[in-house]
Design an enzyme around this catalytic site. Structure first.
Site, mmCIF file in Angstrom:
data_model
loop_
_atom_site.group_PDB
_atom_site.id
_atom_site.type_symbol
_atom_site.label_atom_id
_atom_site.label_comp_id
_atom_site.label_asym_id
_atom_site.label_seq_id
_atom_site.Cartn_x
_atom_site.Cartn_y
_atom_site.Cartn_z
ATOM 1 N N PHE B 138 0.531 -1.241 -0.256
ATOM 2 C CA PHE B 138 0.276 -0.082 -0.361
ATOM 3 C C PHE B 138 0.479 1.172 -0.028
ATOM 4 O O PHE B 138 1.932 1.602 0.944
ATOM 5 C CB PHE B 138 -0.701 0.353 1.524
ATOM 6 C CG PHE B 138 -1.854 1.057 1.391
ATOM 7 C CD1 PHE B 138 -3.333 0.376 1.000
ATOM 8 C CD2 PHE B 138 -1.790 1.780 1.440
ATOM 9 C CE1 PHE B 138 -4.464 1.344 0.973
ATOM 10 C CE2 PHE B 138 -3.103 3.533 1.943
ATOM 11 C CZ PHE B 138 -4.380 2.819 1.053
ATOM 12 N N GLY B 139 0.597 2.197 -0.885
ATOM 13 C CA GLY B 139 1.707 3.237 -1.258
ATOM 14 C C GLY B 139 0.480 4.532 -0.826
ATOM 15 O O GLY B 139 0.405 4.409 0.814
ATOM 16 N N THR B 142 -4.217 5.250 -3.930
ATOM 17 C CA THR B 142 -4.480 6.066 -4.726
ATOM 18 C C THR B 142 -5.274 4.945 -6.151
ATOM 19 O O THR B 142 -5.879 5.716 -6.959
ATOM 20 C CB THR B 142 -3.887 7.305 -5.027
ATOM 21 O OG1 THR B 142 -2.672 6.728 -6.266
ATOM 22 C CG2 THR B 142 -4.105 7.927 -4.321
ATOM 23 N N ILE B 276 8.996 -3.321 -3.400
ATOM 24 C CA ILE B 276 9.799 -2.041 -4.562
ATOM 25 C C ILE B 276 10.068 -1.399 -2.686
ATOM 26 O O ILE B 276 9.306 -0.111 -2.737
ATOM 27 C CB ILE B 276 8.979 -0.972 -5.529
ATOM 28 C CG1 ILE B 276 9.300 -2.265 -6.974
ATOM 29 C CG2 ILE B 276 10.232 0.322 -5.864
ATOM 30 C CD1 ILE B 276 7.920 -1.453 -7.888
ATOM 31 N N TYR B 456 -8.488 9.238 -22.954
ATOM 32 C CA TYR B 456 -9.166 8.854 -21.730
ATOM 33 C C TYR B 456 -10.530 9.397 -21.016
ATOM 34 O O TYR B 456 -11.016 11.112 -22.087
ATOM 35 C CB TYR B 456 -8.277 9.751 -20.147
ATOM 36 C CG TYR B 456 -8.518 10.391 -18.617
ATOM 37 C CD1 TYR B 456 -7.474 9.748 -17.866
ATOM 38 C CD2 TYR B 456 -9.161 10.985 -18.843
ATOM 39 C CE1 TYR B 456 -7.729 9.096 -16.725
ATOM 40 C CE2 TYR B 456 -9.553 11.188 -16.904
ATOM 41 C CZ TYR B 456 -8.850 10.112 -15.727
ATOM 42 O OH TYR B 456 -8.808 9.984 -14.810
#
EC number: 2.5.1.26
Lengths: 544, 544
Positions: B138-139, B142, B276, B456
């Site tokens: 979990f960073g 987002t 990472i 997008y």
């Protein structure tokens, strides 16, 4: 989208025991013959290489049944068991390869098989798996790292899978500036086919005249125009691959976040995971204008600073390269000429192609001048262009004269570049000195990036004993020095069998396990290029 | 080489059931509230979301022994089993996530564990393997593709491994313009730390204010300045990774041919192969100058042609983006404002940063003008800049008003771009119509490449029944259309769990097998992010 399939005509056949077209072989100029003893001491002219007709090749281990099955895959006309055909697929073109090729006994693949399509490649792999025969994918045959040795591994036979019949422009999308080329298309054929549509690939490694598009991809090639158009891998937008256990058609969009980029798994895979059969590449309109300018720097260090500024400001040359003082003086590797002695300094070449040349040149020139460079005009840059593919021909002449000549290369960050160069040269010099051989070392920077650059070394040595075993030891010491000093084991020659023992020092044991896991999945019988890149029996955590 | 380890201060905590800082939440402007019923029909205001204090979370499946072991790895203060802490790690920020988060019953991870170093990450993985507990890296939290769902797989528990204590600038090499950042450093913290040395990363995705450097790498992020500085993956020069069965330290030199690029195996791996922990990136000097200019095109098609010319001539904008007519009209997704209605045309934004701006702007402007563009000055471009991180806040307000709002994205070649846009919009419109919902679709191009571009889409819909299940079906039909029309399933949102069912259509069964083989090698127990990217039990040829 326009669909075309042009057939392509190839370059003259490569010499079996030297570089390129025999008709273009060069005698050493008188000035060079006089200079060499001064630099390297007296060396003995070696015995003449064996004549093709006198060479004895290893006996083919393939059975008539094997040959029938391969013939079923590609047609009997394309299964070659002649000594001549097999000799021409005996390996690559490193100096050790060429030294070995001077003898009368040659180890060669058991047959050369020439598929003409993706489906024929797949059929060949199916035969090889079923019959237990190793397969060495073969493009232009220009490897200098032992990637083409006819190694059987644990198999009872080995074929060379010559891919040059997979040749042609399969598709071009002029709006998107993208082309699909058959993997066996050579550099010149690719450019000829693209030029007919007004486009260019612009990838010119020294092997350009013989190497293939698939080989460029499999070996992560980098060409002389890399400053302008990037390394070959940055041009690749997609790949089609045949593996022993399934096909792949990779590269769906120019920008994607659909998991890891599997194209990159095959770029640099050197035929150990599968056979690349089609390569989709970014192309650009043929440049209408081209400007050459050479520069002279007081020394290599100031030249490196100039190149760093150019790379970090993206000032826009298509080619930028810098020779150190010794390469500048002999001007050998750079312009393919020996004897045009300059007294001092380090020379650089710039070439600009395409649009906005004046502005790009002005920006670049300002940065080079600020670093101490002085323009030396078009002449030396035009000379470089003329001779840029001649280095390997000169090597043949030097070897014939008994002078050992070989190249090696690496890359690192700008902050480490001079340290790495010194470490490699120290190792080379010490290694030759141990063998009681005088050496002359030259170095150039020919590929620049924002964060670092390549270093390319040309080694001349007066080796009076067994050059093969001397070089094996010296090269090993130089590679140890590269690893110890933070360089990569190869910037663009790749791994092959020659660098394989050092790959773990670069990517770690876990990195090797990743490669081995992919190989087990795609090539569970291990038929593809055994011994190249990774050891045949790489460890797995699951085995532990 | 300068060695520093700055600590970093974070942004305000993200809302648990919406975007960003609660203090910055926006009411819908009056003009918008009036406009919506015209576009989408009358929709009912939904019930208020559950208050944090009323929410019931799933019971933690971890034993005291599990918690003790994690506490041994990171310290007891950093093992969080509170409902509040676990709720804030219940998933990402897609619209389905936010709709689910309105309920009183929430599925959350069994604990949140916060390591502070590579070694602590490795220790956490060791505990998880030994105890049989799944780990969701979990960073910034987002993800909009379900990459953070607390999925246990076959394990008895699941933790969220919050990486934000791995924060800081570990090393900067000013000569080589390279920096090493701890993976949990957020976008703003990274820029603050680099700015102290005069450098910038220049990566500004819409998630910038919360997302982390490691997350950018793991998800193959692309930012608003991609035309100038590239996708995040092109900035990455090295990675340090902890896996359940070994560490990796990858990326030795800026150019290398030492086998396949294993950095690329972890870029896009979304936490399924390893965690990472450090990212080495190319940085550049902070730009001293910045120029904004907006353009108006007669229609989207002519604007696309202008952007293609800019990309293929590398004319040099740092930002270039183009809204279609409907996005231009509502000006929502682009500038974060609803209500500034323009009558017609497609608007584009250009920004130039750094050096030689005048020349780059002149070249770019000439190409845009030739395609039919007319400059509309600085104003709209400055507006875009001001509002460029506000889209997600507006979505919260729309959802509160009962308007369904979501985004999706893809990319393809230039020649296929308009065809793909039409196919996706047809699928979206038809899907909402089937559910008897009016929809309003907007599209922009915000990332350009020589061979193609991204698309997008922002979707507004007046969904009167269960929005979650309606969207699940509509999104599936849109993704089917993307696949059928040759687009990628994601340009920069990544795969997560939401796109995983379509990954095989993009990389093939053999591609999935490659990913599964790497996962088996590095994570044989399958503890890492089960169900993300690839199915938990992907097939192997060896099993067949």
């Amino acid at each position: 989208m326009e669909h075309v399939h042009d057939s392509a005509a190839s370059e003259p056949q490569m010499r079996w025991n030297g570089w390129g077209d025999a008709a273009k072989a060069k005698d050493l100029p008188f000035a060079v013959r006089s200079l060499l003893p001064l630099l390297l001491g007296r060396v003995r002219r070696p015995e003449s290489p064996a004549a093709l007709t006198d060479v004895r090749v290893s006996v083919s281990m393939l059975t008539p049944d094997d040959l029938d099955r391969f013939a079923g895959a590609v047609g009997a006309a394309y299964v070659d068991t002649t000594a001549d055909g097999r000799l021409r697929h005996a390996g690559g073109k490193s100096t050790p390869d060429l030294l070995r090729r001077r003898g009368a006994e040659q180890s060669v693949p058991d047959a050369v098989v020439r598929p003409a399509s993706h489906d024929e490649v797949r059929a060949c792999l199916e035969v090889a798996v079923r019959q237990g025969i190793a397969v060495i994918p073969f493009g232009g045959g220009t490897s200098v790292v032992g990637a083409l040795d006819p190694e059987r591994g644990e198999h009872r036979g080995v074929i060379s899978l010559d891919l040059r019949r997979l040749s042609g422009l399969i598709r071009i999308d002029q709006i998107s500036q993208e082309a699909v080329l058959a993997a066996g298309t050579t550099g010149p054929d690719a450019e000829r086919l693209l030029a007919a549509h007004g486009f260019e690939l612009g990838h010119y490694p020294q092997s350009f005249q013989y190497a293939t598009i698939g080989g460029f991809a499999a070996a992560r090639s980098s060409g002389q125009n890399s400053a302008g158009y990037g390394r070959f891998e940055t041009m690749v937008t997609g790949l089609r691959v045949a593996t022993p256990s399934g096909d792949l058609d990779l590269g769906r969009a120019p920008g994607t976040a659909a998991g890891p980029d599997l194209v990159r798994v095959f770029l640099g895979s050197e035929g150990i995971f599968g056979v690349i059969t089609e390569v989709r590449v970014r192309v650009h309109p043929q440049p209408q204008e081209r400007v050459f300018e050479a520069w002279t720097f007081p020394d290599f260090e100031s030249g490196v600073e100039g190149l760093r500024q150019v790379a970090q400001h993206s000032s826009g040359p298509t080619v930028i390269r810098l020779s150190d003082e010794s390469e500048t003086a002999v001007s050998l590797a750079q312009v393919g000429k020996i004897g045009r002695l300059l007294t001092r300094g380090a020379s650089a070449i710039t070439v600009y192609e395409g649009e906005d040349i004046a502005a790009r040149r002005a920006r670049t020139s300002a940065l080079l001048a600020a670093a101490g460079g002085i323009s030396s005009g078009e002449g030396p840059a035009e000379d470089w262009r003329t001779g840029r593919f001649d280095g390997p021909y000169l090597r043949d002449s030097l070897l014939d004269a008994g002078v050992f000549c070989e190249t090696l290369e690496t890359a690192t960050t700008w902050s480490n570049l001079l340290t790495l160069r010194a470490a490699v040269e120290d190792a080379l010099r010490a290694g030759f000195a141990e063998a009681d051989a005088k050496s002359y070392l030259m170095c150039h920077v020919s590929h620049v990036y924002p964060t670092g650059a390549s270093l390319y070394f040309t080694v001349l040595a007066g080796v009076r004993t067994d050059a093969l075993s001397v070089w094996e030891k010296v090269k090993g010491q130089a590679t140890d020095a590269i690893v110890a000093t933070g360089g990569t084991i190869s910037h663009h020659h790749a791994v092959g069998r020659d660098h394989a023992p050092w790959l773990e020092s670069e990517i770690g044991a876990t990195g090797i396990r990743i490669l081995a896991a992919i190989k087990r999945e795609l090539d569970p019988r291990g038929i593809l290029n055994p011994g190249a890149v990774i050891p045949a029996s790489a460890p797995s955590a699951q085995d532990a």
